[in-house]
Structure formats: C-alpha cells, structure tokens
Design an enzyme around this catalytic site. Structure first.
Site, PDB file in Angstrom:
ATOM      1  CG  HIS A 284       3.064  -0.098  12.042  1.00 19.73           C
ATOM      2  ND1 HIS A 284       1.740  -0.092  11.667  1.00 19.73           N
ATOM      3  CD2 HIS A 284       3.771   0.100  10.901  1.00 19.73           C
ATOM      4  CE1 HIS A 284       1.655   0.108  10.362  1.00 19.73           C
ATOM      5  NE2 HIS A 284       2.882   0.202   9.863  1.00 19.73           N
TER       6      HIS A 284
ATOM      7  CB  CYS B 190       5.657   7.984  -3.936  1.00 20.25           C
ATOM      8  SG  CYS B 190       4.525   6.881  -3.074  1.00 20.25           S
TER       9      CYS B 190
ATOM     10  CG  HIS C 216       6.052   5.132   0.467  1.00 18.60           C
ATOM     11  ND1 HIS C 216       5.232   4.565  -0.486  1.00 18.60           N
ATOM     12  CD2 HIS C 216       6.045   4.302   1.530  1.00 18.60           C
ATOM     13  CE1 HIS C 216       4.776   3.414  -0.016  1.00 18.60           C
ATOM     14  NE2 HIS C 216       5.248   3.236   1.191  1.00 18.60           N
TER      15      HIS C 216
ATOM     16  CE  LYS D  64       0.821   8.279   5.887  1.00 16.71           C
ATOM     17  NZ  LYS D  64       0.958   8.453   4.487  1.00 16.71           N
TER      18      LYS D  64
HETATM   19  N1  MSP Z   1       2.772  -6.446   1.268  1.00 18.36           N
HETATM   20  C1  MSP Z   1       1.738  -5.554   0.873  1.00 18.36           C
HETATM   21  C2  MSP Z   1       0.400  -6.237   0.837  1.00 18.36           C
HETATM   22  C3  MSP Z   1       0.313  -7.418  -0.071  1.00 18.36           C
HETATM   23  S1  MSP Z   1      -1.235  -8.194   0.052  1.00 18.36           S
HETATM   24  C4  MSP Z   1      -1.206  -9.348  -1.141  1.00 18.36           C
HETATM   25  C5  MSP Z   1       1.670  -4.384   1.853  1.00 18.36           C
HETATM   26  N2  MSP Z   1       2.292  -4.558   3.027  1.00 18.36           N
HETATM   27  S2  MSP Z   1       2.349  -3.443   4.208  1.00 18.36           S
HETATM   28  O1  MSP Z   1       3.132  -4.040   5.252  1.00 18.36           O
HETATM   29  O2  MSP Z   1       2.789  -2.197   3.692  1.00 18.36           O
HETATM   30  O3  MSP Z   1       0.876  -3.265   4.687  1.00 18.36           O
HETATM   31  C6  MSP Z   1       0.132  -4.366   5.140  1.00 18.36           C
HETATM   32  C7  MSP Z   1      -1.278  -3.950   5.512  1.00 18.36           C
HETATM   33  O4  MSP Z   1      -1.213  -3.053   6.626  1.00 18.36           O
HETATM   34  C8  MSP Z   1      -1.970  -3.200   4.369  1.00 18.36           C
HETATM   35  O5  MSP Z   1      -3.303  -3.642   4.220  1.00 18.36           O
HETATM   36  C9  MSP Z   1      -1.947  -1.759   4.842  1.00 18.36           C
HETATM   37  O6  MSP Z   1      -3.031  -1.004   4.393  1.00 18.36           O
HETATM   38  C10 MSP Z   1      -2.026  -1.953   6.343  1.00 18.36           C
HETATM   39  N3  MSP Z   1      -1.533  -0.772   7.046  1.00 18.36           N
HETATM   40  C11 MSP Z   1      -0.272  -0.248   7.034  1.00 18.36           C
HETATM   41  N4  MSP Z   1      -0.274   0.883   7.792  1.00 18.36           N
HETATM   42  C12 MSP Z   1      -1.516   1.112   8.291  1.00 18.36           C
HETATM   43  C13 MSP Z   1      -2.091   2.022   9.186  1.00 18.36           C
HETATM   44  N5  MSP Z   1      -1.427   3.055   9.685  1.00 18.36           N
HETATM   45  N6  MSP Z   1      -3.379   1.830   9.541  1.00 18.36           N
HETATM   46  C14 MSP Z   1      -4.108   0.742   9.115  1.00 18.36           C
HETATM   47  N7  MSP Z   1      -3.596  -0.132   8.273  1.00 18.36           N
HETATM   48  C15 MSP Z   1      -2.341   0.097   7.752  1.00 18.36           C
HETATM   49  O7  MSP Z   1       1.031  -3.392   1.551  1.00 18.36           O
END
Ligand code: MSP
Length: 524
Positions: free
Chosen positions: A19, A145, A148, A299
């Site tokens: 996304h 949490c 989530h 969000k």
């Molecule tokens: N798999 C773990 C990260 C492991 S790093 C060794 C994870 N994955 S995630 O898919 O949930 O998120 C991946 C990245 O996307 C994270 O840095 C997270 O902060 C970022 N984001 C997820 N949603 C986001 C937004 N809405 N806006 C900006 N970044 C966001 O966490």
C-alpha cells in the site's frame, strides 16, 4: 566523495498487497540512495520482504494454500510495484532465501553458544499483528494492542529468550553519546523511556504453534521467531557469516542508515543494537524513523476500506512515469513527521511545482533560445554577465551544499523546498529581465545572457531533482546536453557550452499538468 553508502528499508510483511505506506518508505529510501549515488561509487540499497511468522501462516491457511506459495505470489507483487515506482534497489531479499535462512540459523546458534540465549517457560500477551509479545503497559485502556486495536492472544510456551537486559546500559550509553543515531532526534527520548522497562525477549516459538519459521539447528521443536530472523536480513543480505563474512560485508558494514517507520523503532534501536553487540558487530550509523502516511487525514485500514495501492495512483492519473507521485510523497511531511495523501492536493502540488514552475521554465527558455538564436549559445552569452545573473548562479552553487546538508539529516521535504526555491528565483529572474523585451529592443547579447543563465541553472536543477524525479531529470538533461551522472562534488555553474544547443523539434515538455488537455492528448 564517500567511500561507501549502505542503506536499507524495512522488509514488508507479505500477508497483503503493498500500500501507499509501504511505498512511501521505499520511495524516500530510493531518493536517499539516488542522492548518495552521486556522492559515492559504492552504494548499496537493500529492500525486501519479511515472510515468516504466524500472520503469514494464518493468511495462507485461510486461502487454502501453502505459506511459501502465498509468499511467492505476494513478494512478486511488491517487486512489481517497486519496478513501477522506479525503486532502484541492489538486492531484494526475501527471508525465505536460502542464504538468509542458513546464516540466521548460524547467528542463532552463535548467540546460544555464547550464552546470550536461554530457554524459559513463558506466558504473555501476544499480538500477531505486531508479531510481538506485549507488556500490560503497552496495551490500551481496553486491553487492546495500540497498533492493531485487537485483543492480544494469551500464549504460554517454553521458548528461547535473548538476554536483552544484559545490553540495556550499553544501549542507553550509545544512544546518549550518539545524538544522531536516532533520526529525528526527538524520538530518542521515547526510546530511552522504553529502555527503562525492557525485559529479555522471546526469540523462538514452538513449532507446534508457529510452523512457518526457520528451524533451530539443534532443537527441532522450536522455530526462530520473526524479529531475529527479520532484523538479520540487514547483514545476511550482504554476506555476513559468523564463521567468516564476505568482502562485501566488510566493506559495507556498519550500515549508514536503516530507514523504517516510527512503529518499529523499538525493534531497531533496542533489539537490533543488542543483537549486534552480542555478535560483536558495530552498530548502525543512523536509524531514520519516518512518520506515517494517512489518506485524506484518516489512518489507512482494511476495515475503513481506504487502503490505497501506489500503482492505483499512477493508473488513476494515467501517469507515464512515477516521478510526480515520488515527488509528492517525499515532500508530504517534514523529516520524521506524519504525512498525508489526497488526490486534490497531489494534483495541485505537482502541477504547481513540476509543471508550472520547473517544466515551464525550461520549456520557455529553450523555446526563446530557438526563436531568437536558432538554438545557439554564443560565446558572449557566457561572459560578462550582469551582477544579478552572477548572484543567481552563486545561489545555485550554494544550494548544492545546502541540499547535501539536508540529505545528511534525511530532510527530503526540506531539500526539495530548496530546489523549488531555486526554480522560483530563476523564474523571477526571467520575469524581471524579460528577455522577450530585450529581444524587441535588439539587445541580443543581454537577451542571450539571461537565457544562458537560466539554462545553466536548469542543469543544476536537473542534478538536484534527479533523486526525486529520475525520468523528468533525464528529459531535462537531454534537452540541455547535460551529463546527469555528474558527481555531486563536480556540479558547477559552467555546464552550458558555446555552440548549437537545441533545435525546435528537440524541445518537448518534461512534465505535463495532471488532467490537462495536453496530457490527455499525449496519452492517446
Ligand atoms: N516486517 C516488519 C519490518 C521488519 S524490518 C526488519 C514490518 N512490516 S510491515 O509490512 O508491517 O511494515 C513495513 C514498513 O512499512 C514499516 O517500516 C512500517 O512502518 C511501514 N508502514 C506501514 N504502514 C505505513 C503507513 N501508513 N505509512 C508509512 N509507513 C508505513 O513492520
């Protein structure tokens, strides 16, 4: 020139499609990487996907497919999206890659052999969304949490634990003595507070509960729990091995910056440094925690149905290149703060900055050069220029240093403001000096000097905008006969040479207003 620059992103969970939030992180990382590619010959940019754990296992089960199949399909979706956004990584690591899995097993074994990992029976609140145990203090008032908004599961297991508490003081000292370790600095206090309450962390799960994980070599009942697996990607990807690492690893480690979201800062600034200390490896130079992207100030969530895919934005506006989207995302928030995406704002901003200010300026200047001088730069256009012209060129050279400094602090929005400021002053210069009036008055040398000054500036602008908008920059440089591979230290104000620069047929707009009639026509 720097002797190397190693940059990583978080690796994304593959239980869904990419996304705009995932895209935001990869875009800003790619922009930082492209900027540093002009400051070193040895750049390495790592991204990838995080594929083990209970979430993936459950999603696969619900679809009636094997976890590996789900990972293969979804990981490919991330890769496809990044290709469309021109994310130029050097390696896309998957935590199911054979080399990664093998070295993670060795890392675990090394930590265990050194006494940093011990076995312990444990009962706690576990959030599968975070893939993490939460302490009662972490939960909301309703016991949910906070990330989530769901009730964590109660999990009772005999697991392996990592002695995080052993490293607490060393990490605290490190954070305090390295004020630029955590970027932005205002987040360091948050981490120091979290450090006060840390406990040893569970680093394995029973195979019975979480089968989809890397096996522990000498304990078939347990699998390595996601965070040790995930964080280690930063070293396994470049050839770390506890028994002897590759030359590439020796050259690149310690990493220059881990780019991650603010929600996973704890894992990167507490867990990861502790693991590295236990492995006797130097710590990262910077951890850059970016903010979160909201959609129309809300969000993003599956339940609200407002999750935006990055490629849908490109499709919606029928954008040929991802440049405008990259530019918009990277400038959506000051360093480390939350940003927002809205269709209206996107259109307004990229039309104003990229089409009206930057694209038009180049187009007008080149068109006038053709109209008045048949596209030729004469010797006298490049010498004895007005004080105002010289001062504008000095501002341009000064901006190169200012932008370098912003990038040293990962201030992408701030750096872009300097670029647009430069374009604005060039626009003002052309309006104030009105080359069309000079031509009417037959002051041809002055007219040519004004145009040459602006074109000179546009060479610099194309280098500066390149990390954000690589395709637009390439099209600008092409029309200016400018070498876009010019290294940062070599960017000067003398790129325009005397001689024929361009002919009428070679001029084309580098960015058409989104939704303009012209843009519609060019698509047909
Ligand atoms: N798999 C773990 C990260 C492991 S790093 C060794 C994870 N994955 S995630 O898919 O949930 O998120 C991946 C990245 O996307 C994270 O840095 C997270 O902060 C970022 N984001 C997820 N949603 C986001 C937004 N809405 N806006 C900006 N970044 C966001 O966490």
């Amino acid at each position: 020139m720097l002797d190397k620059f190693y940059i990583t992103t978080a690796i994304d969970y593959v239980n869904g499609a990419p996304h705009i939030g995932h895209a935001y992180e990869k875009i800003i990382s790619d922009i930082i990487a492209r900027h540093y590619s002009l400051r070193t010959d040895n750049l390495f940019f790592l991204t990838g996907t995080d594929e083990h754990g209970i979430k993936i296992q459950k999603t696969a089960l619900s679809k009636g497919i094997m976890p590996k199949q789900l990972c293969d399909e979804n990981s490919q979706e991330f890769k496809d999206a990044w290709a469309k956004l021109d994310i130029g990584y050097n390696r896309f690591i998957r935590t199911t890659d054979e080399d990664h899995e093998r070295v993670v097993q060795k890392i675990f074994q090394r930590l265990k052999d050194n006494g940093d990992i011990y076995k312990h029976e444990y009962e706690g609140w576990y959030c599968p969304g975070c893939e993490s145990f939460l302490s009662p203090k972490d939960l909301t008032q309703d016991g949910l949490c906070p990330n989530h908004l769901r009730k964590p599961d109660i999990v009772k297991e005999e697991n392996y634990f990592f002695k995080l508490t052993k490293y607490k003081d060393a990490i605290k000292d490190y954070i305090k003595s390295h004020p630029d370790f955590i970027v932005p600095a205002f987040r360091a206090n948050e981490v120091l507070n979290q450090l006060e309450d840390i406990q040893d962390i569970s680093v394995s799960r029973s195979k019975e509960n979480v089968g989809w994980g890397i096996d522990i070599l000498d304990d078939p009942e347990q699998s390595i729990y996601v965070w040790i697996d995930a964080l280690s990607n930063y070293i396994t990807a470049i050839g770390y091995d506890p028994d002897g690492s590759s030359d590439q690893f020796k050259k690149l480690w310690p990493v220059d910056v881990h780019v991650i979201g603010k929600d996973i800062l704890k894992f990167h600034s507490i867990y990861w440094p502790a693991i590295l200390m236990a492995l006797d490896l130097p710590l990262p130079k910077h951890i850059f925690a970016h903010g979160w992207i909201t959609i129309d100030e809300t969000k993003m969530s599956k339940s609200l149905g407002n999750v935006v895919s990055p490629t849908s934005v490109l499709e919606h506006f029928e954008l040929k290149y991802p440049d405008a989207f990259r530019y918009y995302m990277a400038t959506s928030a000051p360093c480390g703060r939350d940003g927002n995406y809205s269709d209206t704002d996107f259109k307004e901003k990229v039309n104003a900055h990229l089409a009206n200010s930057m694209g038009n300026l180049l187009n007008r200047s080149l068109s006038m050069l053709v109209k008045y001088f048949d596209g030729e730069i004469k010797e006298e256009f490049l010498t004895n220029r007005s004080k105002e012209a010289e001062s504008l060129l000095r501002t341009a050279s000064g901006s190169v240093k200012i932008i370098e400094n912003h990038f040293n602090h990962f201030e992408l929005q701030e750096a872009a403001q300097v670029i647009i400021g430069l374009v604005d002053s060039a626009n003002k210069f052309i309006t104030d000096n009105a080359p069309w009036t000079l031509a009417k008055e037959n002051k041809m040398t002055e007219c040519g000097q004004v145009l040459a000054t602006v074109l000179e500036m546009m060479c610099i602008v194309s280098s500066l905008i390149y990390p954000y908008c690589p395709n637009i920059a390439r099209d600008m440089a092409k029309q200016l006969s400018y070498d876009l591979t010019t290294k940062y230290d070599d960017i000067t104000t003398s790129n325009i040479k005397a001689g024929k620069l361009i002919s009428k047929e070679e001029i084309f707009p580098v960015f058409l207003r989104v939704d303009s009639e012209l843009a519609d026509k060019s698509k047909k």
